[in-house]
Design a protein around this motif. Sequence first.
Motif, short mmCIF file in Angstrom:
data_model
loop_
_atom_site.label_atom_id
_atom_site.label_comp_id
_atom_site.label_asym_id
_atom_site.label_seq_id
_atom_site.Cartn_x
_atom_site.Cartn_y
_atom_site.Cartn_z
N ASN A 34 0.85 -1.19 0.00
CA ASN A 34 0.00 0.00 0.00
C ASN A 34 0.88 1.24 0.00
N LYS A 35 0.43 2.26 -0.74
CA LYS A 35 1.21 3.50 -0.81
C LYS A 35 1.44 4.04 0.59
N ASN A 55 8.32 -2.14 -0.74
CA ASN A 55 8.19 -1.48 -2.03
C ASN A 55 7.88 -2.49 -3.13
N ASP A 75 -6.11 6.31 -9.54
CA ASP A 75 -4.72 5.94 -9.26
C ASP A 75 -4.23 4.76 -10.10
N LEU A 79 -0.21 3.42 -11.11
CA LEU A 79 0.22 2.11 -10.60
C LEU A 79 0.65 1.20 -11.75
#
Length: 264
Positions: A34-35, A55, A75, A79
Motif C-alpha cells: 500500500n502506498k 516497495n 490511481d 500504478l
Amino acid sequence: MKRVLFIGLGHMGGSLVSGIAKKAIPGVELYGFNKDVEQAENLAKKIGNFKILKNLQDLEKAAIDVIVIGVRPIDFNELAEELNQYNLANKTIISMVNALTLDKMDSAFAKQKDLSLIRMMPNMNASIQESVTALTSKNASEAQMNFAKELFQACGFVTEIPESKFATFAAIAGCLPSYVFTFYQAIVQYAEEHGFNHHEAMEIVGAAITGSVHNAEQNTNSLATMIKQICVPNGSTIEGQKVLEANDFDGIIKKALKAANDKA
Ligand SMILES: NC(=O)C1=CN([C@@H]2O[C@H](COP(=O)(O)OP(=O)(O)OC[C@H]3O[C@@H](n4cnc5c(N)ncnc54)[C@H](O)[C@@H]3O)[C@@H](O)[C@H]2O)C=CC1
Ligand SMILES: O=C(O)[C@@H]1CCC=N1
C-alpha cells in the motif's frame, strides 16, 4: 504454493484480504503493498498469514503469482506504469477497479507477456465475509478462474458473469450496500424521532430488514403477492404504500441504479 499480492489495502482491498486471511486457504500465501505503508502495517497487525512488501520491486523477490489491484480508478494508470517496470510474465492480474474494462487493463499492460486478466466487482459486505462478487476474464485458464473463485469465496458468494453485465452488476451489487444503508438509516432516524433510542432502533429495524429478505428468499410467492398480503384492506401498510407510489419510489430507485450503472 500460490503467492497473492494485494496492491491497495483501503476499504475494499483491506476487507478482502482480511476475509481471505481468516480462511487461511492451504497453499496460498498473502502479501500486501500500500502506498500508505502505515495503513498496511496496521492491517498486518490485525490479521495473521499476511506479509507486507515495503516497495513494489520486492514482488520479483517474493515470486508473486497473482496480483490483485485495489487502488481507486484515478490511481490505476500511475500504478500500472510502476508495475510495468517489472517483468510480470505469466502472472494473473485481478482488478477490482470500477469501470476498468479488461480491454483497458490489457492495453495498460500491453508490454507484458502472457498475462491472464480477471476483472472483479466485490462489495463492502466482504468485511463480514458476505460479499457478492462477480468475476470475468481474458486469457485466464479454467484453473486460474477456479483459483480466483476459491480465493474470493472466502469473502462470500462468487459468480462468473459476462463483462457486458459488469456495469449493471456494479449498480445492483457493488454499490447496493450504500443504498440499503441509506434506507436503513432513514428508518432508524424515524424511529429515533419517535422515542426509540439508537441501539433499539438499529436492532429492531435491522431484524425487520433481514427477516424480510430471508422471507422473500424462502417464499414461493412473488414479491408483488407478498406486498399485497401485508397490505390489509383499510390497514396501515397500504397508506405507506400509497405515499411510496405517489412519490415514484420505484422510479427513484431505478434512476439511482441507472446513474451508478452509467458510471461503472
Ligand atoms: N469501496 C467499495 O465499496 C468498493 C470499491 N471497489 C473498488 O475498489 C477500489 C478501491 O476502493 P476503496 O478501497 O474504497 O478505496 P480506498 O481509497 O479506501 O483504498 C485505496 C488504497 O489504495 C492505496 N493506493 C493508492 N495508490 C496506490 C499505489 N500506487 N500503490 C499502492 N497503493 C496505492 C491508498 O493508499 C489506499 O489505501 C476502487 O477501484 C473501487 O472502484 C469495488 C467495489 C466496492
Ligand atoms: O463507488 C464506487 O465507485 C465503488 C464501486 C462499487 C462500490 N463502490
